[in-house]
Motif scaffolding. Structure first.
Motif, short mmCIF file in Angstrom:
data_model
loop_
_atom_site.label_atom_id
_atom_site.label_comp_id
_atom_site.label_asym_id
_atom_site.label_seq_id
_atom_site.Cartn_x
_atom_site.Cartn_y
_atom_site.Cartn_z
N MET A 1 0.92 -1.23 -0.05
CA MET A 1 0.14 -0.01 0.12
C MET A 1 0.97 1.39 0.01
SD MET A 1 -2.96 1.20 2.81
CE MET A 1 -1.99 1.64 4.31
N GLY A 2 0.39 2.15 -1.01
CA GLY A 2 1.42 3.28 -0.87
C GLY A 2 0.83 4.29 0.52
N GLU A 3 1.61 5.57 0.28
CA GLU A 3 1.43 6.28 1.58
C GLU A 3 -0.04 7.18 1.33
OE1 GLU A 3 4.07 7.05 4.93
OE2 GLU A 3 4.36 8.80 3.56
N ILE A 4 -0.50 7.51 2.40
CA ILE A 4 -1.54 8.53 2.41
C ILE A 4 -1.00 9.82 2.63
CG2 ILE A 4 -3.67 9.42 3.72
CD1 ILE A 4 -4.10 6.41 4.18
N VAL A 5 -1.61 10.99 2.07
CA VAL A 5 -0.97 12.37 2.11
C VAL A 5 -2.32 13.14 2.83
CG1 VAL A 5 -0.18 14.27 1.24
CG2 VAL A 5 0.59 12.12 0.43
N LEU A 6 -2.16 13.51 3.84
CA LEU A 6 -3.12 14.59 4.56
C LEU A 6 -2.52 15.94 4.55
CD1 LEU A 6 -4.90 13.69 7.81
CD2 LEU A 6 -3.96 15.94 7.58
N TYR A 7 -3.48 16.92 3.76
CA TYR A 7 -3.01 18.36 3.70
C TYR A 7 -3.84 18.95 4.84
CZ TYR A 7 -1.13 17.53 -1.08
OH TYR A 7 -0.37 17.16 -2.12
N GLY A 8 -3.26 19.60 5.53
CA GLY A 8 -3.91 20.33 6.80
C GLY A 8 -3.36 21.23 7.54
N ALA A 9 -3.67 21.73 8.65
CA ALA A 9 -3.26 22.67 9.59
C ALA A 9 -3.35 22.14 10.99
CB ALA A 9 -3.81 23.94 9.39
N ASN A 10 -2.28 22.82 11.91
CA ASN A 10 -2.56 22.48 13.23
C ASN A 10 -3.56 22.84 13.80
OD1 ASN A 10 -0.19 20.74 12.96
ND2 ASN A 10 1.28 22.59 13.38
N TRP A 11 -4.07 24.20 13.70
CA TRP A 11 -5.26 24.83 14.07
C TRP A 11 -6.44 24.07 13.87
CZ3 TRP A 11 -8.74 26.10 10.53
CH2 TRP A 11 -7.90 26.36 9.27
N CYS A 12 -6.61 23.25 12.92
CA CYS A 12 -7.68 22.69 12.37
C CYS A 12 -8.22 21.49 13.07
CB CYS A 12 -7.68 22.32 11.05
SG CYS A 12 -8.85 21.07 10.25
N GLY A 13 -9.48 21.33 13.79
CA GLY A 13 -9.87 20.43 14.62
C GLY A 13 -10.12 19.07 13.84
N ASP A 14 -10.73 19.25 12.66
CA ASP A 14 -10.97 18.25 11.91
C ASP A 14 -9.58 17.38 11.48
OD1 ASP A 14 -13.86 18.02 12.02
OD2 ASP A 14 -13.88 19.55 10.40
N CYS A 15 -8.63 18.35 11.14
CA CYS A 15 -7.45 17.76 10.88
C CYS A 15 -6.65 16.90 11.87
CB CYS A 15 -6.40 18.86 10.36
SG CYS A 15 -6.98 19.76 9.02
N ARG A 16 -6.83 17.54 13.09
CA ARG A 16 -6.24 16.71 14.57
C ARG A 16 -7.09 15.66 14.55
NH1 ARG A 16 -6.42 22.08 16.23
NH2 ARG A 16 -8.22 21.55 17.73
N ARG A 17 -8.43 15.37 14.28
CA ARG A 17 -9.10 14.24 14.56
C ARG A 17 -8.83 13.20 13.68
NH1 ARG A 17 -12.39 12.67 11.30
NH2 ARG A 17 -13.26 14.78 10.50
N ALA A 18 -8.38 13.66 12.37
CA ALA A 18 -8.10 12.66 10.97
C ALA A 18 -6.72 12.12 11.52
CB ALA A 18 -8.42 13.44 9.76
N LYS A 19 -5.92 13.03 12.11
CA LYS A 19 -4.42 12.23 12.18
C LYS A 19 -4.57 11.49 13.34
CE LYS A 19 -2.81 16.71 12.49
NZ LYS A 19 -1.98 17.77 12.30
N ALA A 20 -5.47 11.87 14.36
CA ALA A 20 -5.31 10.82 15.40
C ALA A 20 -6.12 9.61 15.04
CB ALA A 20 -6.18 11.64 16.56
N TRP A 21 -7.17 9.54 14.14
CA TRP A 21 -7.70 8.60 13.82
C TRP A 21 -6.81 7.52 12.92
CZ3 TRP A 21 -8.40 5.26 9.64
CH2 TRP A 21 -9.31 4.33 9.67
N LEU A 22 -5.78 8.19 12.09
CA LEU A 22 -4.74 7.18 11.18
C LEU A 22 -3.68 6.94 12.13
CD1 LEU A 22 -4.65 10.01 8.55
CD2 LEU A 22 -5.59 7.70 8.29
N ARG A 23 -3.38 7.66 13.34
CA ARG A 23 -2.24 7.04 14.08
C ARG A 23 -2.94 6.07 14.86
NH1 ARG A 23 -1.23 12.90 14.99
NH2 ARG A 23 0.85 13.40 13.41
N GLU A 24 -4.23 5.83 15.31
CA GLU A 24 -4.78 5.06 16.38
C GLU A 24 -4.79 3.66 15.57
OE1 GLU A 24 -9.16 4.23 18.12
OE2 GLU A 24 -8.33 6.19 18.14
N HIS A 25 -4.93 3.91 14.30
CA HIS A 25 -5.27 2.77 13.24
C HIS A 25 -4.05 2.09 12.45
CE1 HIS A 25 -9.36 3.93 14.29
NE2 HIS A 25 -9.51 2.31 14.40
N GLU A 26 -2.84 2.90 13.05
CA GLU A 26 -1.62 2.76 12.46
C GLU A 26 -1.37 2.73 11.22
OE1 GLU A 26 -0.21 -1.03 14.25
OE2 GLU A 26 -0.15 -0.11 16.40
N VAL A 27 -2.19 3.66 10.43
CA VAL A 27 -2.05 4.02 8.99
C VAL A 27 -0.95 5.15 8.73
CG1 VAL A 27 -3.55 4.97 6.98
CG2 VAL A 27 -4.58 3.43 8.92
#
Length: 81
Positions: A1-27
């Protein structure tokens, strides 16, 4: 599987949530900061079809998710995980 790219910003709550989900699922993913990189911001808007919502998540098969929920992330990534 290739890598996922997430375009976001540190102030963005939805970005933080998505990053947390990806990390939690070891993606594995690469984060691109659109707040401090004008080219990255322009690329994210292009990928999102002109929308300025973040995060913009680019999957290995080139599908693009704009401001996805955790359920949308799970549905998009589950077949690849």
């Amino acid at each position: 599987m290739g890598e996922i790219v997430l375009y976001g910003a540190n102030w963005c709550g939805d970005c933080r949530r998505a990053k947390a989900w990806l990390r939690e699922h070891e993606v594995p993913f690469t984060e691109v900061d659109v707040e401090h990189d004008d080219d990255a911001r322009d690329r994210a808007v292009d990928l999102a079809g002109g929308r300025k919502n973040i995060p913009v998540v680019v999957l290995p098969d080139d599908r693009v998710l704009v401001e996805p929920t955790n359920a949308e992330l799970a549905a998009a990534i589950a077949p690849e995980a």
